[in-house]
Design a protein around this motif. Structure first.
Motif, PDB file in Angstrom:
ATOM      1  N   SER A 170       0.822  -1.221   0.000  1.00 44.19           N
ATOM      2  CA  SER A 170       0.000   0.000   0.000  1.00 44.19           C
ATOM      3  C   SER A 170       0.849   1.261   0.000  1.00 44.19           C
ATOM      4  CB  SER A 170      -0.915   0.012   1.226  1.00 44.19           C
ATOM      5  OG  SER A 170      -0.143   0.207   2.404  1.00 44.19           O
ATOM      6  N   GLY A 171       2.064   1.161   0.525  1.00 42.52           N
ATOM      7  CA  GLY A 171       2.893   2.357   0.714  1.00 42.52           C
ATOM      8  C   GLY A 171       2.721   2.982   2.075  1.00 42.52           C
ATOM      9  N   GLY A 172       1.731   2.486   2.836  1.00 42.77           N
ATOM     10  CA  GLY A 172       1.549   2.973   4.202  1.00 42.77           C
ATOM     11  C   GLY A 172       1.151   4.439   4.274  1.00 42.77           C
ATOM     12  N   PRO A 173       1.245   5.021   5.463  1.00 41.58           N
ATOM     13  CA  PRO A 173       0.776   6.398   5.644  1.00 41.58           C
ATOM     14  C   PRO A 173       1.716   7.471   5.098  1.00 41.58           C
ATOM     15  CG  PRO A 173       1.624   5.536   7.709  1.00 41.58           C
ATOM     16  CD  PRO A 173       1.631   4.401   6.734  1.00 41.58           C
ATOM     17  N   PHE A 174       2.949   7.089   4.705  1.00 43.23           N
ATOM     18  CA  PHE A 174       3.932   8.107   4.303  1.00 43.23           C
ATOM     19  C   PHE A 174       4.346   7.977   2.839  1.00 43.23           C
ATOM     20  CE2 PHE A 174       5.096   7.229   8.913  1.00 43.23           C
ATOM     21  CZ  PHE A 174       4.184   8.155   9.383  1.00 43.23           C
ATOM     22  N   ARG A 175       3.468   7.360   2.040  1.00 36.97           N
ATOM     23  CA  ARG A 175       3.794   7.127   0.633  1.00 36.97           C
ATOM     24  C   ARG A 175       4.096   8.419  -0.116  1.00 36.97           C
ATOM     25  NH1 ARG A 175       0.670   7.026  -4.044  1.00 36.97           N
ATOM     26  NH2 ARG A 175      -1.202   7.482  -2.817  1.00 36.97           N
ATOM     27  N   GLN A 176       3.421   9.508   0.247  1.00 36.57           N
ATOM     28  CA  GLN A 176       3.606  10.779  -0.460  1.00 36.57           C
ATOM     29  C   GLN A 176       4.243  11.852   0.425  1.00 36.57           C
ATOM     30  OE1 GLN A 176      -0.581  11.136  -1.786  1.00 36.57           O
ATOM     31  NE2 GLN A 176       0.183  10.872  -3.866  1.00 36.57           N
ATOM     32  N   ARG A 177       4.742  11.451   1.562  1.00 29.21           N
ATOM     33  CA  ARG A 177       5.337  12.421   2.481  1.00 29.21           C
ATOM     34  C   ARG A 177       6.796  12.678   2.098  1.00 29.21           C
ATOM     35  NH1 ARG A 177       4.263  12.876   8.916  1.00 29.21           N
ATOM     36  NH2 ARG A 177       6.104  14.089   9.513  1.00 29.21           N
ATOM     37  N   GLU A 192       9.472  -9.303  -6.862  1.00 27.23           N
ATOM     38  CA  GLU A 192       9.392  -7.858  -7.099  1.00 27.23           C
ATOM     39  C   GLU A 192       8.336  -7.258  -6.171  1.00 27.23           C
ATOM     40  OE1 GLU A 192       7.879  -5.017 -10.772  1.00 27.23           O
ATOM     41  OE2 GLU A 192       8.966  -6.865 -11.262  1.00 27.23           O
ATOM     42  N   VAL A 193       8.502  -5.978  -5.860  1.00 27.56           N
ATOM     43  CA  VAL A 193       7.520  -5.251  -5.048  1.00 27.56           C
ATOM     44  C   VAL A 193       7.085  -4.005  -5.801  1.00 27.56           C
ATOM     45  CG1 VAL A 193       7.148  -3.928  -2.927  1.00 27.56           C
ATOM     46  CG2 VAL A 193       8.405  -6.089  -2.832  1.00 27.56           C
ATOM     47  N   VAL A 194       5.772  -3.767  -5.846  1.00 25.33           N
ATOM     48  CA  VAL A 194       5.244  -2.527  -6.415  1.00 25.33           C
ATOM     49  C   VAL A 194       4.270  -1.898  -5.419  1.00 25.33           C
ATOM     50  CG1 VAL A 194       5.487  -3.265  -8.815  1.00 25.33           C
ATOM     51  CG2 VAL A 194       3.329  -3.657  -7.620  1.00 25.33           C
ATOM     52  N   ILE A 195       4.197  -0.585  -5.441  1.00 23.48           N
ATOM     53  CA  ILE A 195       3.249   0.137  -4.600  1.00 23.48           C
ATOM     54  C   ILE A 195       1.884   0.147  -5.293  1.00 23.48           C
ATOM     55  CG2 ILE A 195       2.694   2.332  -3.493  1.00 23.48           C
ATOM     56  CD1 ILE A 195       5.147   1.097  -2.303  1.00 23.48           C
ATOM     57  N   HIS A 196       0.878  -0.234  -4.524  1.00 22.54           N
ATOM     58  CA  HIS A 196      -0.512  -0.254  -5.025  1.00 22.54           C
ATOM     59  C   HIS A 196      -1.386   0.328  -3.914  1.00 22.54           C
ATOM     60  CE1 HIS A 196      -4.295  -1.473  -6.671  1.00 22.54           C
ATOM     61  NE2 HIS A 196      -4.471  -2.459  -5.812  1.00 22.54           N
ATOM     62  N   PRO A 197      -1.613   1.637  -3.923  1.00 31.31           N
ATOM     63  CA  PRO A 197      -2.237   2.301  -2.776  1.00 31.31           C
ATOM     64  C   PRO A 197      -3.626   1.801  -2.416  1.00 31.31           C
ATOM     65  CG  PRO A 197      -1.266   3.910  -4.279  1.00 31.31           C
ATOM     66  CD  PRO A 197      -1.247   2.591  -4.981  1.00 31.31           C
ATOM     67  N   GLN A 198      -4.374   1.268  -3.373  1.00 42.60           N
ATOM     68  CA  GLN A 198      -5.761   0.888  -3.104  1.00 42.60           C
ATOM     69  C   GLN A 198      -5.880  -0.448  -2.355  1.00 42.60           C
ATOM     70  OE1 GLN A 198      -4.658   1.674  -6.305  1.00 42.60           O
ATOM     71  NE2 GLN A 198      -5.310   3.816  -6.210  1.00 42.60           N
ATOM     72  N   SER A 199      -4.827  -1.245  -2.311  1.00 39.84           N
ATOM     73  CA  SER A 199      -4.839  -2.549  -1.621  1.00 39.84           C
ATOM     74  C   SER A 199      -5.990  -3.432  -2.087  1.00 39.84           C
ATOM     75  CB  SER A 199      -4.902  -2.362  -0.099  1.00 39.84           C
ATOM     76  OG  SER A 199      -3.736  -1.743   0.384  1.00 39.84           O
TER      77      SER A 199
END
Length: 403
Positions: free
Chosen positions: A190-197, A251-258
């Motif tokens: 998900s990228g967690g709470p700091f994905r865009q921080r 591999e790992v990718v960020i997918h914010p919507q989970s």
């Protein structure tokens, strides 16, 4: 009409032990189980210190055994007597191992957070239990030793992490086909709470901010790991040992919507993904009922209102801890146990206000650089590695502590 034996698919009632019953995974497991009383019998429950919560569960599910940490045993025993319950109180690691290996237990839900869950997982594996693995540290710390115990004991290992359950569901049913057919597996995060921080601001992160996950309801330690992406680093290691793929095939990718929980890319470049709402009852229900499927209690996906599904790379500057996974997998055996121990010490220090959030990574990396373990040959060797790594990590925390 009495059904023909070959057509009678009524499942045998599973006798279930839930280790870590008062935590998030344990609570979700018991929610699913309560929906199917004809399929499951709860015979053992455990908690580390939450005596009152464990007593409530004992009253509800009437298990034969309940295990608590040493400090809570007297209160648990007294509470069981006061409620007129016949549940037998057991204590500590010995109690956990006893119920995990007991012949009257068919299935073990391993939901104890951290390295403390390794010993009962090994005990269950060695006697061939159906082992539902929500404790990723069993594989991260145990590595090949744990895999060998599963194999030699004839245990049935089923992943409960949503990502690993997704991979398991997307892979071909016959594992012998995996090497020829699969190119790589892709874990989503998900990228967690700091994905865009802004990474420059992470020094001031508070425990409350780090534990505020945007999609999942989890315990504090796992929530912090999600915020640093160390949870995904541990999942990369877990995937390596669960499925046997080389580190470079993960591999790992960020997918914010989970919503897409993970994917498998095949040699022909087709991709099979597993989708679902971000609700841990879905992989739990699948693990409990595999190879069948049962009602989980989760909401169904509404594709009419779902919206866009997006993917992005994992930023190395914002999430440097993630990339320690591949380093640890390529290092000497036992190094993944070092990484796990260091991270547990660092996260605990952060939650206690003794370490800045952005310094969790530095404790983990510093410990990996300071301590190269000998190859573990036994549980005692693994526990010795864990102890020494924690000592190195504690020294790093002291050096970086908030003054």
């Amino acid at each position: 009409m009495t059904p023909h034996p070959l057509h009678d698919r009524t499942p045998q009632r599973q006798r279930l032990a839930v280790l870590g019953a008062t935590g998030s995974i344990g609570s979700h497991t018991l929610d699913v189980v309560a929906r199917h009383p004809q399929r499951f019998e709860v015979v053992a429950l455990s908690a580390e210190r939450q005596v009152d919560a464990l007593l409530e569960l004992c009253e509800r599910f009437r298990p034969r055994w309940a295990v608590i940490g040493a400090a809570g045993w007297a209160a648990l025993a007294s509470g069981l007597r006061a409620r007129g319950l016949s549940t037998e109180p057991l204590v500590g690691p010995q109690g956990l191992e006893a119920i995990a290996a007991h012949p009257e237990v068919d299935t073990v839900m391993a939901a104890i957070v951290g390295a403390a869950g390794l010993a009962p997982c090994l005990a269950a594996a060695r006697v061939g239990k159906r082992l539902l693995l929500a404790n990723k540290e069993a594989l991260v710390v145990g590595g090949e030793l744990f895999v060998d115990a599963v194999r030699s004991g004839g245990a049935q290992l089923l992943p409960i992490d949503s990502e690993h359950s997704a991979i398991f569901q997307a892979l071909p049913e016959d594992p012998s086909h995996w090497p020829q057919r699969v190119e790589k597996i892709v874990l989503t995060a998900s990228g967690g709470p700091f994905r865009q921080r802004d990474p420059a601001t992470l020094a001031t992160v508070t425990p409350e901010e780090a534990c505020a996950h945007p999609n999942w309801v989890m315990g504090r330690k796992i929530s912090v790991d999600s915020a640093t992406m160390m949870n995904k680093a541990l999942e990369v290691i877990e995937a390596r040992y669960l499925f046997g793929f080389a580190p470079e095939q993960i591999e790992v990718v960020i997918h914010p919507q989970s919503v897409v929980h993970s994917m498998v890319q095949f040699r022909d470049r087709s991709v099979v993904a597993q989708l679902g709402t971000p609700d841990m009852r879905v992989p739990i229900a699948y693990g409990l009922s595999w190879p069948e499927r049962i009602e989980s209690g989760a909401e169904a996906l509404d594709f009419a209102t779902l919206g866009a599904l997006t993917f992005e790379p994992a930023d190395r500057q914002r999430f440097p801890g993630l990339y320690l996974a591949w380093e640890a997998l390529c290092a000497p055996a036992g190094t993944t146990a070092v990484l796990n121990a260091a991270n547990e010490v660092a996260v605990d220090a952060f939650l206690q206000g003794r370490l800045r959030f952005d310094r969790i990574y530095h404790v983990n990396r510093g410990t990996l650089e300071a301590f190269v373990p000998s190859k573990p040959e036994s549980l005692a060797d693994l526990l010795a590695i864990d102890r020494e790594a924690r000592a190195h990590a504690a020294a790093r925390v002291q050096a970086l502590a908030v003054g």
